[in-house]
Design a protein around this motif. Structure first.
Motif, short mmCIF file in Angstrom:
data_model
loop_
_atom_site.label_atom_id
_atom_site.label_comp_id
_atom_site.label_asym_id
_atom_site.label_seq_id
_atom_site.Cartn_x
_atom_site.Cartn_y
_atom_site.Cartn_z
N ARG A 11 87.54 56.66 -15.73
CA ARG A 11 87.15 57.84 -16.53
C ARG A 11 86.81 57.44 -17.97
O ARG A 11 85.90 58.02 -18.57
N ALA A 12 87.50 56.44 -18.49
CA ALA A 12 87.19 55.98 -19.84
C ALA A 12 85.79 55.37 -19.92
O ALA A 12 85.24 55.21 -21.00
N ARG A 13 85.22 55.05 -18.75
CA ARG A 13 83.85 54.54 -18.72
C ARG A 13 82.83 55.64 -18.43
O ARG A 13 81.69 55.37 -18.07
N GLY A 14 83.31 56.89 -18.49
CA GLY A 14 82.37 58.00 -18.36
C GLY A 14 82.25 58.57 -16.96
O GLY A 14 81.48 59.49 -16.72
N ILE A 15 83.03 58.02 -16.02
CA ILE A 15 82.92 58.47 -14.63
C ILE A 15 83.83 59.68 -14.43
O ILE A 15 85.03 59.62 -14.75
N ASP A 16 83.27 60.79 -13.95
CA ASP A 16 84.07 62.00 -13.85
C ASP A 16 85.20 61.83 -12.84
O ASP A 16 85.15 60.96 -11.97
N GLU A 17 86.20 62.69 -12.95
CA GLU A 17 87.42 62.50 -12.19
C GLU A 17 87.18 62.50 -10.68
O GLU A 17 87.72 61.66 -9.95
N ALA A 18 86.36 63.43 -10.19
CA ALA A 18 86.14 63.51 -8.74
C ALA A 18 85.48 62.23 -8.23
O ALA A 18 85.87 61.69 -7.19
N THR A 19 84.48 61.75 -8.96
CA THR A 19 83.80 60.52 -8.55
C THR A 19 84.76 59.34 -8.62
O THR A 19 84.80 58.49 -7.72
N ALA A 20 85.56 59.31 -9.69
CA ALA A 20 86.51 58.21 -9.85
C ALA A 20 87.50 58.20 -8.68
O ALA A 20 87.81 57.15 -8.11
N ARG A 21 87.98 59.38 -8.31
CA ARG A 21 88.93 59.45 -7.20
C ARG A 21 88.28 58.97 -5.90
O ARG A 21 88.87 58.23 -5.14
N SER A 22 87.04 59.40 -5.67
CA SER A 22 86.38 58.99 -4.43
C SER A 22 86.12 57.49 -4.42
O SER A 22 86.23 56.84 -3.38
#
Lengths: 247, 421
Positions: free
Chosen positions: B375-386
């Motif tokens: 997320r600190a790299r700009g990736i939203d939470e849902a995408t990060a989780r997937s």
């Protein structure tokens, strides 16, 4: 401009930041130095939005926008980048996939078009060459099996690709030999310009001979206790942090 | 007129009595005798209850309290088939071969089996396999001659949108002779609104130096029950590669018995269970090292959301003769919801003294540090989780070399993820 006023924060109920006041004008690079446990890393995590770091007072704005109420990804989209002291390993996540996903997320946030795999590879390879990183680091899992120096270079690569407006470098020099330190510093210096600001957090003066700061601040026990020009870093190197002095 | 409602084992035995003269191969004395013997076994055991050790974590009452029809007499014409993954696909609808919907290599060794399987049908001791033997209607006989590479074959089992709950019991028999090669992509699907029981049994015999790659995509409908069993033997230097994706169904059990019978045999049993609210999936493996110098690798990963429950039971038996055994078993679960539950029971039973055998099990949640890093790299939470869920599954999936299998699996994983609330 990054503007921090009266910032206090706790970790596990313990107050670590006890009222930070700091301004980093656009285009400037400021260093924060201080002994272990003074709150340097806490400050960087609070600015990046990590869970478990509870802000109990004060404000932090970037170009007038409140940072503290925003999700980490929203801060990244605003141009804030944290180079981690301990980059996280992501087994099973390919470095190339990670970098492209991050880059495209930030590009979307800036209203730019996304890069396809070919366009991305071209950009990434060019940056990696500048950082003397072997190309196979794209194929490996993110930071998995990387040496300490490789992990830090991977942080600098991410920074170079994402082109942030505000970079917070949390002890980027730790674990780097002198060659790697030069390469990493070159990566930061390449971004310097009128629209780029940086907060360089370090324990040692060494890094600041390569990334020459406009201002140096001393953080002790959760407060900025001294501020000065780049020569302050040399003074601290010679005399140590010593007892807290009046700011 | 009062209709007696038959449920549970009694219901199946009742239907067997009524159907036995019409079941495929009913006129073949050997088959009729085998079915009668299977009926005896099933009558004696009934459906397993949780008092049976091997079924401690899986409660079959949902199945035993339901009534089913054997689909024998139903004909479904307007079945919609999913896209084929390979050029050759054999289609079974409600447990019956539909040759009009199938295409397979012209090689004579691939054929629907009834009538050609004399002497090849086994009757395993387990009750679900006995039920299958008693009632199986159809299946594939894949008899691959020595030295032949039979390529890739998809076997699709699909349930029709029948108004009444149906049960079907496919029996597939795979025999690879010396040095033969075969890859099977087994796809199991059905409509979400229909309750049915799919109870397939695979018999697998891998000859010397032969390689059987077997990927199963279990994407049964949401109300479906699937209780599948595999019985495999692997001869010297042979390889059995099994990968199972458990993504569908309401109550699912994937039970695999593999015996390494010849020196230097190899077995990979990997799998992923992707469970959503209301699902129960059980992977139970028995790995029997009966010969020296064999290697086995098992990696099972379970991801659970909502109020779902996952089970992994894995037993490795190393017999006294099986010196220089190299066994590895890992099962890991990722709980994405506080209501999800995972039970895991690894078991080693070792009688040889010169062996390398390890197992491990972990149950955890998504790593907060990893999530923050993305997320600190700009990736939203849902995408990060997937991304992290896929990364978690990676280790179980990376052994799959075949491109077709990988793609089929990737899209199944993607489909599961997109269905999550």
């Amino acid at each position: 401009m990054l503007k921090i006023e009266g910032l206090t924060a706790t970790v596990d109920g313990k107050e670590i930041l006890k009222g930070i006041d700091l301004e980093v004008p656009t285009g400037e690079v400021h260093a924060i130095m201080g002994p272990n446990g003074s709150g340097k890393s806490t400050l960087s995590y609070v600015l990046a939005g990590r869970d478990g770091y509870e802000v109990t007072g004060g404000t932090a704005t970037f170009n007038g926008v409140d940072l503290l109420g925003k999700a980490p990804e929203e801060r990244a989209a605003l141009g804030v980048f944290l180079a981690f002291q301990y980059p996280v390993e992501l087994p099973g996540v390919g470095n190339a996939n990670f970098l492209r996903t991050a880059l495209n997320a930030v590009r979307r946030g800036r209203g730019e078009s996304e890069l396809d795999a070919m366009q991305f590879l071209k950009v990434a390879r060019a940056r990696m060459k500048e950082l003397s990183m072997p190309e196979d680091m794209l194929k490996r899992g993110v930071n998995v099996g990387f040496s300490g120096g490789e992990k830090k270079r991977n942080e600098v690569l991410q920074m170079a690709l994402l082109a942030p407006k505000l970079a917070i470098l949390d002890e980027t020099d730790s674990g780097l030999d002198i060659d790697a330190l030069k390469i990493a510093s070159d990566g930061v210096n390449a971004l310097r310009g009128p629209d780029f600001s940086a907060l360089v957090i370090t324990h040692y003066q060494r890094l600041l001979t390569y990334i020459v700061p406009d201002r140096v601040h001393v953080l002790m026990a959760g407060r900025i206790v001294r501020s000065g020009g780049k020569e302050l870093a040399l003074e601290l190197e010679a005399s140590g942090y010593g007892a807290p002095q009046a700011a | 007129m009062n209709q007696v409602v038959h449920t549970g084992a009694e219901g199946f035995l009742h239907r067997y009595e009524g159907l036995k003269d019409r079941l495929p191969g009913a006129r073949l004395p050997w088959l009729a005798a085998l079915r009668a013997k299977a009926a005896e076994s099933f009558r004696a055991q009934g459906f397993p209850t949780r008092r049976v050790e091997a079924w401690h974590y899986t409660d079959l009452r949902q199945v035993t309290q339901a009534t089913f029809d054997e689909a024998l007499t139903l004909v479904e014409d307007d079945i919609v088939l999913p896209k084929a993954h390979t050029a050759n696909r054999v289609v079974f609808v409600d447990g019956r071969l539909r040759s009009d919907l199938s295409s397979w290599p012209t090689m004579a060794t691939v054929a629907s089996q009834i009538g050609r399987i004399e002497g090849r049908v086994m009757l395993p001791a387990e009750p679900m396999a006995a039920l299958n033997t008693m009632l199986f209607e159809d299946g594939m006989l894949l008899n691959i001659p020595a030295g032949t590479d039979a390529g890739v074959l998809e076997i699709l089992s699909i349930a029709s949108a029948s108004p009444r709950p149906t049960a079907f019991h496919l029996r597939h028999i795979v025999q690879l002779h010396q040095g033969a090669k075969l890859t099977v992509l087994e796809v199991n699907q059905g409509p979400d609104g229909t309750r049915y029981l799919h109870n397939p049994v695979w018999q697998v015999e891998v000859g010397e130096g032969a390689t059987f790659t077997h990927a199963r995509l279990q994407q049964e409908g949401r109300l479906a029950f699937q209780l599948g069993s595999i019985y495999a033997t692997v001869a010297a230097r042979g390889t059995y590669d099994n990968f199972t994706l458990n993504a569908g169904g309401r109550l699912v059990r994937n039970e695999i018995h593999t015996t390494l019978t010849g020196t230097g045999a190899t077995c990979h049993m990997n799998g992923a269970q992707l469970l959503s609210d209301g699902q129960h999936a059980d992977t139970t493996t028995f790995l029997d090292h009966a010969a020296p110098g064999c290697a086995s690798r098992q990696t099972y990963k379970t991801v659970l959301t909502g109020k779902s429950r996952g089970v992994f039971q894995g037993k490795i038996l190393v017999r006294q003769a099986a010196q220089q055994t190299d066994g590895y078993q890992m099962n890991q679960a990722l709980l994405l919801s506080p209501d999800a539950e995972m039970d895991s029971k690894p078991q080693l039973e070792i009688y040889a003294d010169d062996v390398k055998c390890s197992h491990g099990a972990t149950v955890g949640e998504l790593d907060g540090d990893q999530l923050f890093y993305l997320r600190a790299r700009g990736i939203d939470e849902a995408t990060a989780r997937s991304m992290l869920v896929r990364a978690f599954l990676q280790e179980a999936v990376e052994g799959i070399a075949d491109e077709t299998l990988r793609e089929a699996l990737d899209s199944a994983v993607q489909g599961w993820w997109e269905r999550q609330p």
